[in-house]
Scaffold this motif. Structure first.
Motif, PDB file in Angstrom:
ATOM      1  N   UNK A 192       0.793  -1.225   0.000  1.00  0.00           N
ATOM      2  CA  UNK A 192       0.000   0.000   0.000  1.00  0.00           C
ATOM      3  C   UNK A 192       0.820   1.267   0.000  1.00  0.00           C
ATOM      4  N   UNK A 193       2.128   1.175  -0.129  1.00  0.00           N
ATOM      5  CA  UNK A 193       2.995   2.347  -0.126  1.00  0.00           C
ATOM      6  C   UNK A 193       3.965   2.269  -1.297  1.00  0.00           C
ATOM      7  N   UNK A 194       4.379   3.394  -1.787  1.00  0.00           N
ATOM      8  CA  UNK A 194       5.401   3.433  -2.829  1.00  0.00           C
ATOM      9  C   UNK A 194       6.136   4.770  -2.727  1.00  0.00           C
ATOM     10  N   UNK A 195       7.312   4.833  -3.352  1.00  0.00           N
ATOM     11  CA  UNK A 195       8.091   6.064  -3.368  1.00  0.00           C
ATOM     12  C   UNK A 195       8.566   6.329  -4.795  1.00  0.00           C
ATOM     13  N   UNK A 196       8.066   7.387  -5.382  1.00  0.00           N
ATOM     14  CA  UNK A 196       8.502   7.851  -6.690  1.00  0.00           C
ATOM     15  C   UNK A 196       8.700   9.356  -6.603  1.00  0.00           C
TER      16      UNK A 196
ATOM     17  N   UNK B 239       6.255  11.523  -8.440  1.00  0.00           N
ATOM     18  CA  UNK B 239       4.876  11.573  -7.961  1.00  0.00           C
ATOM     19  C   UNK B 239       4.692  12.575  -6.830  1.00  0.00           C
ATOM     20  N   UNK B 240       5.725  13.389  -6.578  1.00  0.00           N
ATOM     21  CA  UNK B 240       5.629  14.358  -5.488  1.00  0.00           C
ATOM     22  C   UNK B 240       4.577  15.423  -5.792  1.00  0.00           C
ATOM     23  N   UNK B 241       4.583  15.890  -7.042  1.00  0.00           N
ATOM     24  CA  UNK B 241       3.632  16.924  -7.454  1.00  0.00           C
ATOM     25  C   UNK B 241       2.560  16.302  -8.353  1.00  0.00           C
ATOM     26  N   UNK B 242       1.318  16.753  -8.180  1.00  0.00           N
ATOM     27  CA  UNK B 242       0.210  16.263  -8.996  1.00  0.00           C
ATOM     28  C   UNK B 242      -0.233  17.365  -9.949  1.00  0.00           C
ATOM     29  N   UNK B 243      -0.373  17.070 -11.261  1.00  0.00           N
ATOM     30  CA  UNK B 243      -0.763  18.107 -12.219  1.00  0.00           C
ATOM     31  C   UNK B 243      -2.210  18.563 -12.019  1.00  0.00           C
ATOM     32  N   UNK B 244      -2.502  19.750 -12.477  1.00  0.00           N
ATOM     33  CA  UNK B 244      -3.856  20.287 -12.381  1.00  0.00           C
ATOM     34  C   UNK B 244      -4.821  19.450 -13.225  1.00  0.00           C
ATOM     35  N   UNK B 245      -6.082  19.304 -12.798  1.00  0.00           N
ATOM     36  CA  UNK B 245      -7.070  18.544 -13.593  1.00  0.00           C
ATOM     37  C   UNK B 245      -7.240  19.088 -15.003  1.00  0.00           C
ATOM     38  N   UNK B 246      -7.147  20.393 -15.135  1.00  0.00           N
ATOM     39  CA  UNK B 246      -7.298  20.986 -16.469  1.00  0.00           C
ATOM     40  C   UNK B 246      -6.183  20.528 -17.399  1.00  0.00           C
TER      41      UNK B 246
ATOM     42  N   UNK C  31      -2.401  11.377 -15.345  1.00  0.00           N
ATOM     43  CA  UNK C  31      -1.561  11.900 -14.258  1.00  0.00           C
ATOM     44  C   UNK C  31      -0.174  11.251 -14.308  1.00  0.00           C
ATOM     45  N   UNK C  32      -0.151   9.908 -14.447  1.00  0.00           N
ATOM     46  CA  UNK C  32       1.116   9.190 -14.496  1.00  0.00           C
ATOM     47  C   UNK C  32       1.934   9.621 -15.711  1.00  0.00           C
ATOM     48  N   UNK C  33       1.239   9.788 -16.850  1.00  0.00           N
ATOM     49  CA  UNK C  33       1.921  10.188 -18.084  1.00  0.00           C
ATOM     50  C   UNK C  33       2.614  11.537 -17.915  1.00  0.00           C
ATOM     51  N   UNK C  34       1.924  12.500 -17.332  1.00  0.00           N
ATOM     52  CA  UNK C  34       2.511  13.831 -17.147  1.00  0.00           C
ATOM     53  C   UNK C  34       3.660  13.800 -16.146  1.00  0.00           C
TER      54      UNK C  34
ATOM     55  N   UNK D  42       7.942  23.150 -11.649  1.00  0.00           N
ATOM     56  CA  UNK D  42       7.617  22.901 -10.244  1.00  0.00           C
ATOM     57  C   UNK D  42       8.035  21.497  -9.831  1.00  0.00           C
ATOM     58  N   UNK D  43       7.746  20.505 -10.682  1.00  0.00           N
ATOM     59  CA  UNK D  43       8.104  19.128 -10.353  1.00  0.00           C
ATOM     60  C   UNK D  43       9.619  18.937 -10.340  1.00  0.00           C
ATOM     61  N   UNK D  44      10.332  19.595 -11.254  1.00  0.00           N
ATOM     62  CA  UNK D  44      11.793  19.477 -11.296  1.00  0.00           C
ATOM     63  C   UNK D  44      12.413  19.987 -10.001  1.00  0.00           C
ATOM     64  N   UNK D  45      11.946  21.141  -9.523  1.00  0.00           N
ATOM     65  CA  UNK D  45      12.465  21.681  -8.250  1.00  0.00           C
ATOM     66  C   UNK D  45      12.169  20.736  -7.095  1.00  0.00           C
ATOM     67  N   UNK D  46      10.951  20.212  -7.061  1.00  0.00           N
ATOM     68  CA  UNK D  46      10.577  19.321  -5.961  1.00  0.00           C
ATOM     69  C   UNK D  46      11.397  18.036  -5.986  1.00  0.00           C
ATOM     70  N   UNK D  47      11.664  17.501  -7.174  1.00  0.00           N
ATOM     71  CA  UNK D  47      12.466  16.273  -7.279  1.00  0.00           C
ATOM     72  C   UNK D  47      13.892  16.498  -6.810  1.00  0.00           C
ATOM     73  N   UNK D  48      14.444  17.666  -7.112  1.00  0.00           N
ATOM     74  CA  UNK D  48      15.819  17.959  -6.693  1.00  0.00           C
ATOM     75  C   UNK D  48      15.930  18.138  -5.179  1.00  0.00           C
TER      76      UNK D  48
END
Length: 314
Positions: free
Chosen positions: A9-13, A16-23, A64-67, A99-105
């Motif tokens: 029930x847990x994973x680390x990627x 996957x830290x940031x989730x894209x907007x629904x739009x 979501x996964x694709x983005x 945003x995701x690049x900064x969070x990953x770093x």
């Protein structure tokens, strides 16, 4: 160790830290919402399609996964044709990507997260201790390197004759040894004292090569004056064979000895103690080097190199 909990029930990627907007997600599969609306209208008339509805839900998750995966994939494979698609030029996607690049770093590793959750105090203590040890090790390494450079320079000056090395035997010991010597008694080690004021003829008696000795005594500072009438006792080195060492002796001093420039400035000619002829010859060379440096607007190192090269050729 990879970040997965043993109970599931847990994973680390990191991606996957940031989730894209629904739009932005809707732009990946634009027809999902169209078909979702048709399915909803069918329900109003009693039609149900559980499989179709589940498929649309899966597409939403895949968008979501694709983005999220596209960001690290573009870093790994920047030349793929897919990155030219309009979706990846969209301002919303570029904002999400940055945003995701900064969070990953900045994201912590799974090991750090586990250690923080289990032993937060121990984690902080170990990290602080590691930082302190690293700082102490860096300081110690720096001090050792400086001491090594100083020792290497001192040995170089010693072997080249730029600083004196002499041996002096205690006469009283020699006399007592002759009086008490008998063939049946093993000889003992002769005590030898280092004395920079000793005459260099003592060196020749122990077989040191001539290129490392001088016929004239060469002394470091052996007395430091406490009054204006008692200057330090220093004689310029007789073992110098190039302009670089002469320049260093004049301006900075050799292996802890005083700079001749400072002696001249402070004591005028009092410190020379009858060595005026030798010093005056060196003053002439220093003045010529300075004049050459000013004439051609060179650094001291460049001027010394040019003059020394000419001297060697001639």
């Amino acid at each position: 160790m990879a970040g997965f909990h043993k109970d599931g029930g847990h994973f680390y990627l990191r991606c996957a830290i940031e989730k894209p907007d629904p739009e932005l997600c809707r732009k990946v599969f634009p027809m999902v919402e169209v078909w979702q609306e048709r399915i909803n209208r069918g329900r109003e008339h009693g039609d149900q399609s559980i499989a179709a509805n589940g498929f649309l839900q899966m597409l939403r998750q895949l968008s979501v996964v694709f983005l999220q995966d596209s960001v690290p994939l573009e870093e790994l494979y920047p030349c793929l044709f897919i990155w030219n698609a309009p979706l990846f030029q969209d301002p919303q996607y570029i904002t999400f990507k940055n945003k995701l690049t900064r969070s990953m770093n900045e994201a912590p590793t799974p090991q750090d997260l586990t250690l923080q959750m289990a032993m937060s105090l121990m984690h902080d203590y170990v990290r602080a201790m590691h930082t302190d040890v690293s700082a102490r090790l860096a300081s110690l390494t720096h001090n050792i390197e400086q001491q090594s450079q100083h020792t290497s320079q001192f040995l170089d000056d010693l072997l080249s004759g730029r600083i004196p090395f002499s041996l002096q035997v205690d006469p009283s010991y020699v006399q007592n040894s002759h009086q008490s010597f008998t063939p049946s008694t093993p000889s003992t080690s002769l005590p030898i004292t280092m004395n920079t004021a000793a005459i260099n003829r003592t060196i020749s008696n122990v077989g040191i090569p001539a290129q490392y000795t001088n016929n004239t005594p060469t002394n470091n500072v052996i007395t430091i004056s406490s009054t204006a009438d008692d200057p330090p006792h220093y004689k310029m080195s007789r073992g110098i064979t190039n302009l670089y060492d002469l320049w260093r002796e004049w301006h900075t001093g050799l292996s802890g000895s005083p700079a001749v420039f400072e002696l001249e400035h402070t004591w005028k000619t009092k410190w020379r103690r009858g060595d005026d002829k030798w010093v005056n010859r060196r003053v002439t060379i220093i003045c010529e080097i300075q004049a050459y440096q000013e004439k051609y607007e060179l650094t001291p190192e460049a001027a010394l190199k040019e003059i020394d090269d000419r001297r060697i050729v001639l």
